[in-house]
Design an enzyme around this catalytic site. Structure first.
Site, mmCIF file in Angstrom:
data_model
loop_
_atom_site.group_PDB
_atom_site.id
_atom_site.type_symbol
_atom_site.label_atom_id
_atom_site.label_comp_id
_atom_site.label_asym_id
_atom_site.label_seq_id
_atom_site.Cartn_x
_atom_site.Cartn_y
_atom_site.Cartn_z
ATOM 1 N N CYS A 290 0.690 -1.377 -0.105
ATOM 2 C CA CYS A 290 -0.122 -0.016 0.011
ATOM 3 C C CYS A 290 1.133 1.252 0.006
ATOM 4 O O CYS A 290 0.528 2.100 -0.800
ATOM 5 C CB CYS A 290 -1.046 -0.115 1.251
ATOM 6 N N ARG A 319 7.101 -11.449 5.197
ATOM 7 C CA ARG A 319 6.630 -11.208 6.563
ATOM 8 C C ARG A 319 7.454 -12.255 7.605
ATOM 9 O O ARG A 319 7.545 -13.337 7.140
ATOM 10 C CB ARG A 319 5.272 -11.407 6.591
ATOM 11 N N GLN A 337 1.428 -11.145 -3.850
ATOM 12 C CA GLN A 337 0.112 -10.744 -3.562
ATOM 13 C C GLN A 337 -0.358 -10.323 -5.080
ATOM 14 O O GLN A 337 0.468 -9.500 -5.852
ATOM 15 C CB GLN A 337 -0.269 -9.398 -2.767
ATOM 16 N N ASP A 339 -2.034 -7.789 -5.706
ATOM 17 C CA ASP A 339 -2.753 -6.781 -5.147
ATOM 18 C C ASP A 339 -3.110 -5.546 -5.833
ATOM 19 O O ASP A 339 -2.319 -5.172 -7.083
ATOM 20 C CB ASP A 339 -1.287 -6.088 -4.371
ATOM 21 N N HIS A 341 -4.785 -1.569 -5.876
ATOM 22 C CA HIS A 341 -5.306 -0.627 -4.916
ATOM 23 C C HIS A 341 -6.049 0.374 -6.148
ATOM 24 O O HIS A 341 -5.732 0.644 -7.317
ATOM 25 C CB HIS A 341 -4.302 0.372 -4.521
ATOM 26 N N LYS A 425 -15.315 -3.726 5.188
ATOM 27 C CA LYS A 425 -14.493 -4.862 4.402
ATOM 28 C C LYS A 425 -15.345 -5.982 4.066
ATOM 29 O O LYS A 425 -16.416 -6.006 4.824
ATOM 30 C CB LYS A 425 -13.496 -5.335 5.460
ATOM 31 N N HIS A 471 -8.626 -1.447 -1.309
ATOM 32 C CA HIS A 471 -7.458 -2.576 -1.487
ATOM 33 C C HIS A 471 -8.255 -3.671 -1.862
ATOM 34 O O HIS A 471 -9.325 -4.012 -1.245
ATOM 35 C CB HIS A 471 -6.979 -2.757 0.057
#
Lengths: 595, 595
Positions: A290, A319, A337, A339, A341, A425, A471
């Protein structure tokens, strides 16, 4: 699980301890909480026990149950409780009681259960099961005779309070259900899951490996695994691009400065430690994407005409998960990911989320996930002060989320008060073919990062406005999704996903040149093909292909070199199918379209 | 550069210093070495000078040259030299002389020149240029009148000895060539290069950016840049896959253990510092991929039948380059290599390298690099003991490398003794359209890593043999290659590489719906298309598209909505081309094939 089942499982743990106390004098007990599908108890035996001993303990447990003891609750002072457990040599219980007295809590961290509060703060609550007495907050069922169906399952090592400086105990796991039927079904599922274990199949099918010298949680992918990764990622990429998502590219490291702005440095605890460059800065591996997306957005000017801006990047995050929590591909330290946005105006939220739901629908269908439900996390109307951003956006978007999910006829659960402080969410819970549930996709509104990074766009009236960010990840991570997929398909991938779609096996040396030519033709046509031209017997070659769960295998012998149709061995099917030589590519391509 | 040119440039540096000494009393001199295309001198002026002062200094330099001073060499004792320079206030020279006396060397590290040894170790060598005296090892040309053509070019800041704790000086750069014609040509090339500077174009064309909070050398790519990356990487992937290369996938970090085995931890100095996890290990960002490839190979058994095994992975490496050395995309800290490692039997070297040369040939053609030559680095026959591995493999593969390059009629230079101790190598030097030379592809034989990692395969006789490894990258890194490409094309990419292939511009609001429909059609057909439906004048829209160097722009007005043919504005071309509406996709696709 419902309250009754929880109590049944909890009581089973006490029955386990009571049985152990009878069988192993001098035994010391740690804690025995309820977990998913059952319970465990951490126990320090005078001598370590083995799997063979579980049968004996189970037998004793059944005896105790047949004695029909009531679960009797008693409250005594903390000091009295300390004396009682000291007298009975239960040092761990004494330690917990002392904590309770000094700190007002016994919350302990283990690697599986985050917080266990073992009693009320001011008084010790005990439960009696016949002669056995345990320190326990409860609640329990009334009588041990009603514990339902259980089975001791496995033993693992566990340090007292999860700290490796403390004594190592043994954690005895039990499965427990309301009925024998449910237990049997669960055991059958476990058996099936074992066969499908992606860690086992990962090696057998040459998909991936984990190497000591590289590190735990850092899988490396063999060619077949790398192709599977790519097929999955390309599928997602196509889904995204036809919906107007565009790729960006970001580096995997950054100065700590970025995470000071985003707040991760202060709050996010799974970050790898910094790489310290004293003359310059501390650099970090990114644990999520992000902040990089926000900075890239911020680096140029944007207009309302550009909105919504759908940016995506399939990239790795890092992580530092505890090594005890790592598992094959489903829990890793390096995760890639899918991912996205999306930067948008607040009046575009509904249409944008609907577009995401389209993609989720199409993706789940493609991978054969037919059974799923949606968790909608919303704000708590009684704690409005907890949430940032425009209340109108909250209200409208929460209503839109519910409406959209309902409109599609999808099962949903609403978690009131479970939204993050920065936006509501959606989480998608998916069942695989053997009924296990996985959390996959997430759609998260964010009114915080745009604020922290001071993002803007010029609105139609020329004024600077703050965009909303959504997200979104559909698969979560390529690695975890691959792990789930391997188990979902039991390694027998459908044609479109199979790393090798067809294997050619030669009957003898005489047919190798024909087979090589065929291989080149198929390969040039984009078919993923392997050739087995070794000098093994052809029967063995076919069995080997089946071991690798390759969808189709064809044998090349006299008939085929004369132009005869191919007899195709289809994985998991008794009957051959027959395909004319010039139809082969077409038929593979047709089979690849069946998702 | 030849010895004479080197001496001319070196003498020019002295002339610069002599001029500065006349113009700025009290000035202190650092070092003044020769660099590519000229020279520089690090100088501490009483007051910092500006670009405007360069003209004055140049004038004085020309005066000194017209005075026709001999360059007179003198050797005096170190102590005498110290007194001399102390007397003249030249503290930096005194420091160098003291180092020479105490350490026997004056090697100093600056950010541009690694090692400068300023004098002989036992005696001070001075050069006189009229009244000006400098400490210098030489050699020089005999008389300043023969320095050739020069021009003072720019000023930069530079810390004494490259250390920011030392005083900051000014580095005055000069260009110097044997003839005025060469200097003029070089200046014209610089002028052209400035226009093509990929850092400038990177921002203007919305390709990439570098963000302070993320860090220097860590570019982030906007959608257009990310698409260009992908087009380049996909091209390479296709080239590889049709030649039997298969992808693998490796993580970006590893335990230090891996680099202990490979030897990088001991020897490679551009690694990022470790991430220290005291309970587990030190983890490192990978600075190269070889060790991961080796471990993955080693993790399963291989047979001679599998050889050659061509593994590839387009993945990022991290190198902590000094911040002063970073430049846009051409020198970064996060670089994505098109890395391949081929594991093969020693009798497969020639055919395998030939396959690589095919790919290099095809790749250079595709990107319009017509002028290139090959550097062949071989072993030194007089120092055979320096090299590991079978001498027969050395001999045969060196002969094969030369033969293969010659056979294609490619220019080559042989660097005898320039091979690494573990194998011979080919480097490809490529000229871009404005004549600058870049090192791109590398093919490196390696007999060391297979040994260190104890790699094996089962040969046809059943015995374990050690494979040879060939490292190979065609582009080097995606980032650097992109930087080169942007400058090579001056940002005007050919149709197949253009991030946006066509822009549609509407004449007015009336034609937006037609334009949107057309955009969707083109996009669905795989064309990279943009729509400008803003309310700007259409002339302005066309100019904007040209600013972005978009290959084709079409205007949608009355005629087009009636089905009339499109007038296509072609970037860099005066004349329109006319294309019927139903031919547009086909024509774009045809133009994309012209590489």
């Amino acid at each position: 699980m419902n309250d009754n089942l929880h109590a049944m499982r909890h009581t089973s743990a006490h029955v386990l301890a009571a049985a152990v106390e009878r069988l192993y004098p001098g035994v010391k007990f740690g804690v025995g909480p309820v977990v998913e599908n059952g319970f465990y108890y951490d126990i320090l035996f005078p001598e370590p026990i083995s799997d063979d001993d579980l049968k004996t303990i189970e037998k004793e447990m059944k005896k105790i149950i047949s004695e029909k003891h009531e679960m009797v609750r008693e409250e005594i002072s903390l000091d009295k409780a300390v004396s009682f457990f000291k007298e009975h040599g239960q040092d761990f219980k004494v330690e917990l009681l002392k904590d309770l007295k000094e700190k007002g809590t016994t919350k302990i961290q283990t690697d599986e259960t985050q917080d266990i509060d073992i009693s009320k703060p001011d008084v010790a609550t005990l439960y009696h099961t016949g002669d056995f007495v345990d320190l326990c907050r409860g609640p329990h069922i009334e009588n041990v005779k009603d514990v339902g169906a259980f089975k001791l399952w496995k033993i693992a090592g566990a340090y007292w309070r999860g700290n490796e400086k403390n004594p190592q105990m043994q954690r005895v796991y039990g499965l427990a259900f309301e009925t024998q039927k449910e237990l049997d079904e669960y055991l059958a599922m476990l058996e099936e899951a074992k066969k499908r274990d992606h860690r086992k199949l990962g090696t057998e099918l040459e998909l991936f490996t984990i190497i000591d010298e590289v590190g735990p949680g850092l899988p490396l992918f063999y060619p077949k695994g790398a192709i599977l990764r790519r097929l999955i990622e390309n599928f997602i990429m196509e889904q995204q691009e036809k919906r107007g998502y565009v790729p960006i590219w970001i580096p995997h490291i950054t100065k700590g400065k970025l995470y000071e702005i985003s707040g991760h440095l202060q709050k996010y605890d799974a970050m790898y430690p910094p790489m310290d460059l004293p003359d310059e800065a501390q650099y970090y591996l990114k644990p999520m994407n992000c902040p990089h997306f926000m900075m890239l957005y911020k680096s140029t000017a944007h207009s309302y005409r550009d909105m919504p801006m759908r940016w995506t990047c399939t990239t790795s995050c890092y992580r530092y998960e505890k090594s005890g929590e790592l598992s094959g591909l489903t829990r890793v330290r390096s995760l890639t990911q899918d991912d996205c946005h999306v930067f948008l105006k607040s009046d575009q939220i509904e249409q944008e989320i609907n577009l995401m739901l389209d993609m989720i629908d199409e993706t789940y269908r493609a991978f054969g996930f037919k059974d799923f439900w949606v968790r909608v996390s919303t704000s708590d109307p009684n704690q409005k002060e907890k949430y940032i951003g425009d209340p109108k956006i909250w209200e409208e978007s929460e209503a839109a989320l519910a409406r959209l999910v309902e409109g599609r006829g999808w099962k949903k659960e609403v978690g009131v008060g479970e939204a993050a402080f920065y936006g509501p969410k959606l989480d998608f819970m998916v069942k695989d073919v053997i009924g296990r549930q996985w959390q996959l996709s997430t759609i998260q509104l964010d009114m915080n990062l745009p604020e922290r990074f001071e993002l803007e766009y010029a609105d139609s009236d020329g004024k600077a406005k703050r965009p909303v960010v959504i997200h979104r990840a559909i698969l979560g991570s390529t690695e975890r999704f691959m792990g789930i997929l391997i188990e979902h398909y039991g390694g027998a991938f459908p044609m479109w996903l199979a790393p090798v779609q067809i294997r050619i096996a030669t009957v003898s040396e005489d047919f190798v040149s024909f087979a090589q030519k065929l291989k080149t033709e198929l390969s040039d046509a984009g078919v993923r093909v392997e050739l087995d031209d070794s000098d093994m017997k052809v029967g063995k070659k076919i069995r080997n292909a089946a071991m690798m769960k390759i969808p189709w295998t064809i044998v090349i012998g006299e008939k085929e070199t004369q132009g005869g149709a191919f007899d195709v061995n289809v994985f998991g099917q008794e009957e051959h199918i027959t395909i004319g030589q010039d139809q082969l590519v077409g038929e593979i391509s047709k089979a690849s379209k069946q998702k």
